[in-house]
Motif scaffolding. Structure first.
Motif, PDB file in Angstrom:
ATOM      1  N   PHE A  59       0.840  -1.193   0.000  1.00  0.00           N
ATOM      2  CA  PHE A  59       0.000   0.000   0.000  1.00  0.00           C
ATOM      3  C   PHE A  59       0.877   1.246   0.000  1.00  0.00           C
ATOM      4  CE2 PHE A  59      -2.680  -3.251   1.991  1.00  0.00           C
ATOM      5  CZ  PHE A  59      -3.829  -3.130   1.220  1.00  0.00           C
ATOM      6  N   SER A  60       0.432   2.266  -0.726  1.00  0.00           N
ATOM      7  CA  SER A  60       1.236   3.485  -0.858  1.00  0.00           C
ATOM      8  C   SER A  60       1.193   4.357   0.392  1.00  0.00           C
ATOM      9  CB  SER A  60       0.761   4.292  -2.072  1.00  0.00           C
ATOM     10  OG  SER A  60      -0.621   4.601  -1.972  1.00  0.00           O
ATOM     11  N   SER A  61       0.181   4.170   1.238  1.00  0.00           N
ATOM     12  CA  SER A  61       0.079   4.964   2.464  1.00  0.00           C
ATOM     13  C   SER A  61      -0.814   4.259   3.464  1.00  0.00           C
ATOM     14  CB  SER A  61      -0.488   6.363   2.155  1.00  0.00           C
ATOM     15  OG  SER A  61      -1.870   6.268   1.818  1.00  0.00           O
ATOM     16  N   GLY A  62      -0.783   4.756   4.692  1.00  0.00           N
ATOM     17  CA  GLY A  62      -1.664   4.207   5.713  1.00  0.00           C
ATOM     18  C   GLY A  62      -3.126   4.421   5.390  1.00  0.00           C
ATOM     19  N   LEU A  63      -3.454   5.545   4.748  1.00  0.00           N
ATOM     20  CA  LEU A  63      -4.846   5.815   4.377  1.00  0.00           C
ATOM     21  C   LEU A  63      -5.346   4.836   3.324  1.00  0.00           C
ATOM     22  CD1 LEU A  63      -4.926   9.728   4.269  1.00  0.00           C
ATOM     23  CD2 LEU A  63      -6.027   8.218   5.941  1.00  0.00           C
ATOM     24  N   HIS A  64      -4.473   4.500   2.358  1.00  0.00           N
ATOM     25  CA  HIS A  64      -4.867   3.498   1.368  1.00  0.00           C
ATOM     26  C   HIS A  64      -5.101   2.143   2.040  1.00  0.00           C
ATOM     27  CE1 HIS A  64      -3.374   6.461  -1.554  1.00  0.00           C
ATOM     28  NE2 HIS A  64      -4.055   5.796  -2.464  1.00  0.00           N
ATOM     29  N   ALA A  65      -4.196   1.771   2.947  1.00  0.00           N
ATOM     30  CA  ALA A  65      -4.357   0.505   3.656  1.00  0.00           C
ATOM     31  C   ALA A  65      -5.639   0.508   4.471  1.00  0.00           C
ATOM     32  CB  ALA A  65      -3.151   0.272   4.566  1.00  0.00           C
ATOM     33  N   LYS A  66      -5.917   1.612   5.147  1.00  0.00           N
ATOM     34  CA  LYS A  66      -7.130   1.725   5.953  1.00  0.00           C
ATOM     35  C   LYS A  66      -8.386   1.559   5.095  1.00  0.00           C
ATOM     36  CE  LYS A  66      -9.554   5.177   8.794  1.00  0.00           C
ATOM     37  NZ  LYS A  66     -10.596   5.624   7.857  1.00  0.00           N
ATOM     38  N   ALA A  67      -8.407   2.194   3.932  1.00  0.00           N
ATOM     39  CA  ALA A  67      -9.581   2.119   3.064  1.00  0.00           C
ATOM     40  C   ALA A  67      -9.824   0.694   2.576  1.00  0.00           C
ATOM     41  CB  ALA A  67      -9.413   3.076   1.884  1.00  0.00           C
ATOM     42  N   ASP A 111     -15.647  18.626   9.749  1.00  0.00           N
ATOM     43  CA  ASP A 111     -16.780  18.750   8.834  1.00  0.00           C
ATOM     44  C   ASP A 111     -17.785  17.649   9.172  1.00  0.00           C
ATOM     45  OD1 ASP A 111     -16.070  16.356   7.526  1.00  0.00           O
ATOM     46  OD2 ASP A 111     -14.961  17.405   5.968  1.00  0.00           O
ATOM     47  N   THR A 112     -18.930  17.691   8.518  1.00  0.00           N
ATOM     48  CA  THR A 112     -20.018  16.774   8.871  1.00  0.00           C
ATOM     49  C   THR A 112     -19.629  15.326   8.652  1.00  0.00           C
ATOM     50  OG1 THR A 112     -21.642  18.455   8.285  1.00  0.00           O
ATOM     51  CG2 THR A 112     -22.422  16.182   8.430  1.00  0.00           C
ATOM     52  N   ARG A 113     -18.988  15.037   7.521  1.00  0.00           N
ATOM     53  CA  ARG A 113     -18.606  13.654   7.223  1.00  0.00           C
ATOM     54  C   ARG A 113     -17.638  13.111   8.273  1.00  0.00           C
ATOM     55  NH1 ARG A 113     -14.316  11.088   5.488  1.00  0.00           N
ATOM     56  NH2 ARG A 113     -13.178  13.059   5.211  1.00  0.00           N
ATOM     57  N   VAL A 114     -16.627  13.892   8.603  1.00  0.00           N
ATOM     58  CA  VAL A 114     -15.618  13.446   9.565  1.00  0.00           C
ATOM     59  C   VAL A 114     -16.234  13.274  10.954  1.00  0.00           C
ATOM     60  CG1 VAL A 114     -13.484  14.093  10.724  1.00  0.00           C
ATOM     61  CG2 VAL A 114     -13.727  14.444   8.262  1.00  0.00           C
ATOM     62  N   TRP A 136     -17.925   2.611   6.617  1.00  0.00           N
ATOM     63  CA  TRP A 136     -17.289   2.411   5.307  1.00  0.00           C
ATOM     64  C   TRP A 136     -17.689   3.516   4.323  1.00  0.00           C
ATOM     65  CZ3 TRP A 136     -19.259   1.244   0.374  1.00  0.00           C
ATOM     66  CH2 TRP A 136     -18.288   0.887  -0.570  1.00  0.00           C
ATOM     67  N   VAL A 137     -18.960   3.893   4.341  1.00  0.00           N
ATOM     68  CA  VAL A 137     -19.432   4.933   3.422  1.00  0.00           C
ATOM     69  C   VAL A 137     -18.743   6.261   3.706  1.00  0.00           C
ATOM     70  CG1 VAL A 137     -21.447   6.346   2.805  1.00  0.00           C
ATOM     71  CG2 VAL A 137     -21.655   3.853   2.949  1.00  0.00           C
ATOM     72  N   THR A 138     -18.561   6.584   4.997  1.00  0.00           N
ATOM     73  CA  THR A 138     -17.973   7.884   5.360  1.00  0.00           C
ATOM     74  C   THR A 138     -16.451   7.879   5.339  1.00  0.00           C
ATOM     75  OG1 THR A 138     -18.142   7.274   7.716  1.00  0.00           O
ATOM     76  CG2 THR A 138     -19.945   8.572   6.770  1.00  0.00           C
ATOM     77  N   SER A 139     -15.843   6.746   5.012  1.00  0.00           N
ATOM     78  CA  SER A 139     -14.375   6.694   4.955  1.00  0.00           C
ATOM     79  C   SER A 139     -13.902   6.096   3.640  1.00  0.00           C
ATOM     80  CB  SER A 139     -13.827   5.899   6.138  1.00  0.00           C
ATOM     81  OG  SER A 139     -14.333   4.572   6.122  1.00  0.00           O
ATOM     82  N   SER A 140     -14.006   4.775   3.493  1.00  0.00           N
ATOM     83  CA  SER A 140     -13.456   4.106   2.315  1.00  0.00           C
ATOM     84  C   SER A 140     -14.136   4.549   1.028  1.00  0.00           C
ATOM     85  CB  SER A 140     -13.577   2.592   2.476  1.00  0.00           C
ATOM     86  OG  SER A 140     -12.852   2.149   3.597  1.00  0.00           O
ATOM     87  N   LEU A 141     -15.458   4.562   1.018  1.00  0.00           N
ATOM     88  CA  LEU A 141     -16.159   4.963  -0.199  1.00  0.00           C
ATOM     89  C   LEU A 141     -15.813   6.399  -0.562  1.00  0.00           C
ATOM     90  CD1 LEU A 141     -18.157   4.342  -2.436  1.00  0.00           C
ATOM     91  CD2 LEU A 141     -20.013   5.063  -0.903  1.00  0.00           C
ATOM     92  N   TRP A 142     -15.793   7.279   0.434  1.00  0.00           N
ATOM     93  CA  TRP A 142     -15.406   8.672   0.180  1.00  0.00           C
ATOM     94  C   TRP A 142     -13.979   8.746  -0.338  1.00  0.00           C
ATOM     95  CZ3 TRP A 142     -11.360  11.367   2.360  1.00  0.00           C
ATOM     96  CH2 TRP A 142     -11.307  12.739   2.066  1.00  0.00           C
TER      97      TRP A 142
END
Length: 224
Positions: A86-94, A160-163, A209-215
């Motif tokens: 994975f290129s970053s921790g965020l990619h791995a998390k998603a 923000d609202t999503r976070v 998942w919708v508010t993190s990975s999908l986004w």
């Protein structure tokens, strides 16, 4: 004695109103008895079972609050882990979160099949129970790095609202998950409790998942 107590040749055996649909296994797998979703119980059993459910809800609420407090007080480091490929921790998390969602969908379908409530899937109670059990265990293990990244690298955020919704759902998910595990171990729980709590766990995870990975995939593309 009423004449309704007898069949054509004698007394009829007592009917089991909690029996599963025809074609399903005769009994639920050991350790996964939800009371056959029986909505009829003696008043004293209902009171005892509900007291246990309320205790489980209280403990789960404390867990959710504790996670939220820690996430709010902890200053995020920006990075918690890197996984090979994975290129970053965020990619791995998603991607890990997406794997968890797939495993939980397997849990949902196997639970329905286990109780003969999945059209076209009958008579596989034991196989469904094993699939249900192991998909849940793997889902929890896969979710731990995701939770660690959220708490340690990001913390509880609300810019923000999503976070904000994602942070709240994260705390709520682990709280209701603990509640489910506690309810699962109780034999006196009302039959409707486990399906309801399990449904809430599933809904919370999908919301996460919708508010993190999908986004993330929508904003940055589907890549590793």
């Amino acid at each position: 004695m009423s004449t309704h107590d007898f069949g054509p040749t004698g007394p009829e055996p007592d009917a089991d109103v909690t029996q599963r649909v025809p074609g399903a296994n005769a009994g639920p797998p050991t350790g996964w008895d939800t009371g056959a979703w029986d909505f009829e119980a003696e008043p004293e059993e209902q009171r005892t079972g509900m007291r246990g459910v309320l205790v489980a809800l209280a403990i789960g609420s404390l867990v959710a609050v504790a996670i939220g407090v820690y996430g709010g007080l902890h200053e995020g480091t920006g990075q918690a882990f890197n996984l090979a490929g994975f290129s970053s921790g965020l990619h791995a998390k998603a991607w890990l979160a997406s794997i968890v969602v797939v495993l939980v969908i397997v849990q949902l379908l196997s639970a329905l099949a286990m109780w003969g409530r999945l059209p076209g899937a009958r008579g596989g109670g034991r196989v469904s129970a094993i699939l249900h059990r192991w998909s849940g265990r793997v889902a929890v293990l896969v979710s731990l790095p995701v939770a660690a990244h959220c708490l340690y690298a990001l913390g509880f955020q609300a810019f923000d609202t999503r976070v904000l919704l994602h942070s709240l759902l994260g705390c709520f998910f682990y709280g209701i998950f603990v509640c489910k595990m506690l309810v699962l171990s109780r034999e006196d729980k009302p039959g409707w409790v486990l399906p309801v709590v399990g449904g809430v766990v599933f809904t919370a995870l999908v919301g996460l998942w919708v508010t993190s990975s999908l986004w993330f995939f929508t904003e940055f593309g589907v890549s590793l």
